[in-house]
Design a protein around this motif. Structure first.
Motif, PDB file in Angstrom:
ATOM      1  N   VAL A  51       0.828  -1.196   0.000  1.00 19.33           N
ATOM      2  CA  VAL A  51       0.000   0.000   0.000  1.00 19.33           C
ATOM      3  C   VAL A  51       0.867   1.251   0.000  1.00 19.33           C
ATOM      4  CG1 VAL A  51      -0.201   0.062   2.515  1.00 19.33           C
ATOM      5  CG2 VAL A  51      -1.954   1.148   1.101  1.00 19.33           C
ATOM      6  N   CYS A  52       0.393   2.245  -0.698  1.00 18.03           N
ATOM      7  CA  CYS A  52       1.061   3.537  -0.710  1.00 18.03           C
ATOM      8  C   CYS A  52       0.413   4.434   0.328  1.00 18.03           C
ATOM      9  CB  CYS A  52       0.952   4.160  -2.097  1.00 18.03           C
ATOM     10  SG  CYS A  52       1.553   5.847  -2.140  1.00 18.03           S
ATOM     11  N   LEU A  53       1.211   4.962   1.227  1.00 18.07           N
ATOM     12  CA  LEU A  53       0.657   5.798   2.288  1.00 18.07           C
ATOM     13  C   LEU A  53       0.363   7.208   1.812  1.00 18.07           C
ATOM     14  CD1 LEU A  53       2.849   4.679   5.301  1.00 18.07           C
ATOM     15  CD2 LEU A  53       0.573   3.909   4.639  1.00 18.07           C
ATOM     16  N   GLU A  54       0.814   7.530   0.631  1.00 19.22           N
ATOM     17  CA  GLU A  54       0.568   8.874   0.116  1.00 19.22           C
ATOM     18  C   GLU A  54      -0.817   8.987  -0.504  1.00 19.22           C
ATOM     19  OE1 GLU A  54       2.388  11.593   0.373  1.00 19.22           O
ATOM     20  OE2 GLU A  54       3.789  10.516   1.642  1.00 19.22           O
ATOM     21  N   CYS A  55      -1.190   7.986  -1.275  1.00 20.48           N
ATOM     22  CA  CYS A  55      -2.469   8.069  -1.972  1.00 20.48           C
ATOM     23  C   CYS A  55      -3.346   6.858  -1.696  1.00 20.48           C
ATOM     24  CB  CYS A  55      -2.232   8.235  -3.469  1.00 20.48           C
ATOM     25  SG  CYS A  55      -1.309   6.889  -4.230  1.00 20.48           S
ATOM     26  N   TYR A  56      -2.874   5.973  -0.798  1.00 16.84           N
ATOM     27  CA  TYR A  56      -3.647   4.796  -0.379  1.00 16.84           C
ATOM     28  C   TYR A  56      -3.943   3.846  -1.523  1.00 16.84           C
ATOM     29  CZ  TYR A  56      -4.174   6.964   4.144  1.00 16.84           C
ATOM     30  OH  TYR A  56      -3.926   7.532   5.355  1.00 16.84           O
TER      31      TYR A  56
ATOM     32  N   LYS B  34       7.650   0.941  -6.196  1.00  5.82           N
ATOM     33  CA  LYS B  34       7.136   2.257  -5.858  1.00  5.82           C
ATOM     34  C   LYS B  34       5.746   2.442  -6.437  1.00  5.82           C
ATOM     35  CE  LYS B  34      11.698   4.356  -5.562  1.00  5.82           C
ATOM     36  NZ  LYS B  34      12.590   5.409  -6.100  1.00  5.82           N
ATOM     37  N   CYS B  35       5.014   3.341  -5.810  1.00  7.58           N
ATOM     38  CA  CYS B  35       3.665   3.619  -6.252  1.00  7.58           C
ATOM     39  C   CYS B  35       3.678   4.163  -7.680  1.00  7.58           C
ATOM     40  CB  CYS B  35       3.025   4.640  -5.309  1.00  7.58           C
ATOM     41  SG  CYS B  35       1.373   5.119  -5.791  1.00  7.58           S
ATOM     42  N   PRO B  36       2.861   3.572  -8.548  1.00  9.89           N
ATOM     43  CA  PRO B  36       2.820   4.013  -9.947  1.00  9.89           C
ATOM     44  C   PRO B  36       2.202   5.395 -10.109  1.00  9.89           C
ATOM     45  CG  PRO B  36       1.126   2.377  -9.535  1.00  9.89           C
ATOM     46  CD  PRO B  36       1.984   2.448  -8.288  1.00  9.89           C
ATOM     47  N   LEU B  37       1.553   5.856  -9.065  1.00 10.04           N
ATOM     48  CA  LEU B  37       0.879   7.149  -9.160  1.00 10.04           C
ATOM     49  C   LEU B  37       1.747   8.290  -8.666  1.00 10.04           C
ATOM     50  CD1 LEU B  37      -2.727   6.176  -8.057  1.00 10.04           C
ATOM     51  CD2 LEU B  37      -1.770   6.336 -10.360  1.00 10.04           C
ATOM     52  N   CYS B  38       2.369   8.083  -7.496  1.00  8.09           N
ATOM     53  CA  CYS B  38       3.126   9.180  -6.892  1.00  8.09           C
ATOM     54  C   CYS B  38       4.589   8.810  -6.670  1.00  8.09           C
ATOM     55  CB  CYS B  38       2.480   9.607  -5.569  1.00  8.09           C
ATOM     56  SG  CYS B  38       2.520   8.335  -4.298  1.00  8.09           S
ATOM     57  N   THR B  39       4.971   7.594  -7.044  1.00  7.03           N
ATOM     58  CA  THR B  39       6.342   7.088  -6.944  1.00  7.03           C
ATOM     59  C   THR B  39       6.847   7.003  -5.511  1.00  7.03           C
ATOM     60  OG1 THR B  39       7.484   9.211  -7.238  1.00  7.03           O
ATOM     61  CG2 THR B  39       6.849   8.014  -9.241  1.00  7.03           C
TER      62      THR B  39
HETATM   63 ZN   LIG Z   1       0.938   6.726  -4.205  1.00  6.73          ZN
END
Ligand SMILES: [Zn+2]
Length: 52
Positions: free
Chosen positions: A6-11, A27-32
């Motif tokens: 899980v990405c804690l930046e954008c969930y 890494k998160c594909p949305l916010c890296t």
């Molecule tokens: Zn993210």
């Protein structure tokens, strides 16, 4: 069953499956942002969830 990251930046939640020998938490594909490893019971906190 299964595990997730899980990405804690954008969930954003990525399913990793149940094969732990060949997972790669990236890494998160949305916010890296670096994603964290969680189990399938984990749920992101919601403001509307007042009870367990
Ligand atoms: Zn993210």
């Amino acid at each position: 069953m299964g595990h997730k990251a899980v990405c804690l930046e954008c969930y954003r939640v990525e399913n990793l499956g149940s094969n732990l020998t060949n997972i790669n938490i990236g890494k998160c594909p949305l916010c890296t942002n670096q994603m964290i490893f969680i189990n399938h019971k984990f749920r992101p906190p919601k403001k509307t969830d007042t009870k367990k």
